[in-house]
Design a protein around this motif. Sequence first.
Motif, PDB file in Angstrom:
ATOM      1  N   VAL A   1       0.848  -1.193   0.000  1.00  0.00           N
ATOM      2  CA  VAL A   1       0.000   0.000   0.000  1.00  0.00           C
ATOM      3  C   VAL A   1       0.883   1.243   0.000  1.00  0.00           C
ATOM      4  N   ILE A   2       0.589   2.148  -0.940  1.00  0.00           N
ATOM      5  CA  ILE A   2       1.280   3.442  -0.999  1.00  0.00           C
ATOM      6  C   ILE A   2       0.353   4.486  -0.396  1.00  0.00           C
ATOM      7  N   SER A   3       0.817   5.170   0.630  1.00  0.00           N
ATOM      8  CA  SER A   3      -0.017   6.196   1.258  1.00  0.00           C
ATOM      9  C   SER A   3       0.400   7.575   0.746  1.00  0.00           C
ATOM     10  N   TYR A   4      -0.532   8.492   0.800  1.00  0.00           N
ATOM     11  CA  TYR A   4      -0.235   9.864   0.385  1.00  0.00           C
ATOM     12  C   TYR A   4      -0.845  10.811   1.418  1.00  0.00           C
ATOM     13  N   PRO A   5      -0.230  11.936   1.704  1.00  0.00           N
ATOM     14  CA  PRO A   5       1.025  12.394   1.104  1.00  0.00           C
ATOM     15  C   PRO A   5       2.280  11.765   1.711  1.00  0.00           C
ATOM     16  N   GLY A   6       2.121  10.953   2.750  1.00  0.00           N
ATOM     17  CA  GLY A   6       3.266  10.469   3.508  1.00  0.00           C
ATOM     18  C   GLY A   6       4.351   9.784   2.709  1.00  0.00           C
ATOM     19  N   ASP A   7       3.963   8.909   1.754  1.00  0.00           N
ATOM     20  CA  ASP A   7       4.952   8.153   0.985  1.00  0.00           C
ATOM     21  C   ASP A   7       5.409   8.874  -0.278  1.00  0.00           C
ATOM     22  N   ILE A   8       4.820  10.029  -0.568  1.00  0.00           N
ATOM     23  CA  ILE A   8       5.115  10.750  -1.814  1.00  0.00           C
ATOM     24  C   ILE A   8       5.712  12.115  -1.504  1.00  0.00           C
ATOM     25  N   GLU A   9       6.879  12.400  -2.082  1.00  0.00           N
ATOM     26  CA  GLU A   9       7.512  13.717  -1.939  1.00  0.00           C
ATOM     27  C   GLU A   9       7.911  14.222  -3.326  1.00  0.00           C
ATOM     28  N   MET A  10       7.214  15.254  -3.816  1.00  0.00           N
ATOM     29  CA  MET A  10       7.527  15.809  -5.126  1.00  0.00           C
ATOM     30  C   MET A  10       8.761  16.701  -5.011  1.00  0.00           C
ATOM     31  N   ILE A  11       9.755  16.457  -5.839  1.00  0.00           N
ATOM     32  CA  ILE A  11      11.004  17.226  -5.803  1.00  0.00           C
ATOM     33  C   ILE A  11      11.004  18.325  -6.861  1.00  0.00           C
TER      34      ILE A  11
ATOM     35  N   TYR B   1      -0.044  21.311 -24.012  1.00  0.00           N
ATOM     36  CA  TYR B   1       1.018  21.053 -23.030  1.00  0.00           C
ATOM     37  C   TYR B   1       1.112  19.548 -22.787  1.00  0.00           C
ATOM     38  N   SER B   2       1.621  18.873 -23.795  1.00  0.00           N
ATOM     39  CA  SER B   2       1.639  17.409 -23.783  1.00  0.00           C
ATOM     40  C   SER B   2       2.913  16.825 -23.177  1.00  0.00           C
ATOM     41  N   ASN B   3       3.904  17.665 -22.927  1.00  0.00           N
ATOM     42  CA  ASN B   3       5.191  17.181 -22.426  1.00  0.00           C
ATOM     43  C   ASN B   3       5.376  17.527 -20.948  1.00  0.00           C
ATOM     44  N   GLY B   4       6.049  16.647 -20.253  1.00  0.00           N
ATOM     45  CA  GLY B   4       6.282  16.924 -18.848  1.00  0.00           C
ATOM     46  C   GLY B   4       7.351  16.027 -18.241  1.00  0.00           C
ATOM     47  N   GLU B   5       7.908  16.488 -17.134  1.00  0.00           N
ATOM     48  CA  GLU B   5       8.916  15.709 -16.408  1.00  0.00           C
ATOM     49  C   GLU B   5       8.719  15.926 -14.921  1.00  0.00           C
ATOM     50  N   MET B   6       8.819  14.863 -14.158  1.00  0.00           N
ATOM     51  CA  MET B   6       8.734  14.983 -12.697  1.00  0.00           C
ATOM     52  C   MET B   6       9.798  14.123 -12.051  1.00  0.00           C
ATOM     53  N   ILE B   7      10.329  14.603 -10.957  1.00  0.00           N
ATOM     54  CA  ILE B   7      11.241  13.841 -10.107  1.00  0.00           C
ATOM     55  C   ILE B   7      10.645  13.842  -8.713  1.00  0.00           C
TER      56      ILE B   7
END
Length: 464
Positions: free
Chosen positions: A263-273, A310-316
């Motif tokens: 199980v992935i919880s949010y926001p706890g397990d997710i940190e957007m950089i 705006y079809s392009n994107g990148e996330m870390i």
Amino acid sequence: MHKPLLCLMSMLFLLACGITSTTEEAEAPEGFTGAAGEVKIITLDPGHFHAALVQKSMYEQVDSNVYVYAPEGPDAQDHLNRVGNYNERAESPTSWNEVVYQGSDFQQKMIREKKGNVVVISGNNEAKTEYIHASVEAGLNVLADKPMVITPEDFSLLEESFKIADENGVLLYDIMTERHEITTMLQKALSQIPSVFGELEKGTPENPAITKESVHHFFKYVSGNVLKRPPWFFDSKQQGEGLVDISTHLVDLIQWECFPEEVISYPGDIEMISAKRWPTPLTEEQFKTVTHLEQIPDNIPVEDGKVLPYSNGEMIYRIKGVCAKISVIWNYQAPEGTGDTHFSIMRGTKADLVIRQGEAENYQPVLYIEAVEADSDLEKTLPAALSNIIGKSYPGVTFEKMEAGKWRVQIPEKYKVGHEAHFAQVTEKYLGYLIDGKLPDWEVPNMLAKYYTTTQALRMAREE
């Protein structure tokens, strides 16, 4: 009046009113059993070719009558034409009977009539979250194309939809076809073998532990024909930006591969950089070619004579402490002989598992195993992994040594069924869940975590 006669008359009265006289709790309605034709599909406002791909195959459990509710316009007709082509093809023709209603009150009429029990939703994404919410609120199961939500503002409505679905005992599920792509399945399987992969690295923003990059094209062929795109596909407010559209698959795969059945919880397990976005400029001629329109509609944004989705994107971002990177690119048309491509790397302490799809691979996805250390013992551990684990689940898969510390995974053709066939595989799995009466415990929280990730990335990119 005699007491027995009085009781009999009372029972007859209760039966006439549709009420049982038993003091025991009424039995709940029977669920799905797998019986032939018990699943009755409703297709709501189809505007994307994925809606038709669900019907590229027949399913014994699904009734051949499909109820289509849509507004007046070309989207529904394009959908019907695609399904009609499946019915008329020479090889393995389908036998769907599309029962169509078109009108401005299509959604209300669908809910009022309830002619089916599973709603398939694949079309204009601007209304999709509301369609999902209304359907589960009406007590209907939903099989939805990605993305379920395209803005941070609508994420709470999706959360509420899952809550209502649970309360009403219906299953809300999205179509994650890429879990059925064989190189991805093997990448996941190999990453679970410590003697081959070791452990997943934590990674850094500069060198993530897992990277997934996807390149797509507006001009493409589907089922042997040039794909006709609806005009709204090029309006980011209706289709959704790249960060919340195609990236849905990539976020899903990272969760599914790196943390299987966790199980992935949010926001706890997710940190957007970090997150960024940019458009793909299309000329008027290119727009006309893929939409089959004579001119650009007034409601499609145009700047300096070009359509700019705006079809392009990148996330870390970090997920459970692991650094991941996602990149989505849209070009107009692939070079001759090529197509959509995918790159993926999972970095382990013993080996990297890399999927490449470039010129060296003849633009077909190929999985490589690359040792981290030159003096790696993979030469010894790979044969055992093949025979004891991979060979049992995927008979016929072998490894070819390319050079020191690098192997190519050889995959028999029988596993390479293609993207379009994956829709039937997802549908079959969903039909099984209907019989079970539930999804796996981790699926719902992880769907929500996935869409939290994509919408938060869009929020951050907009603020840049």
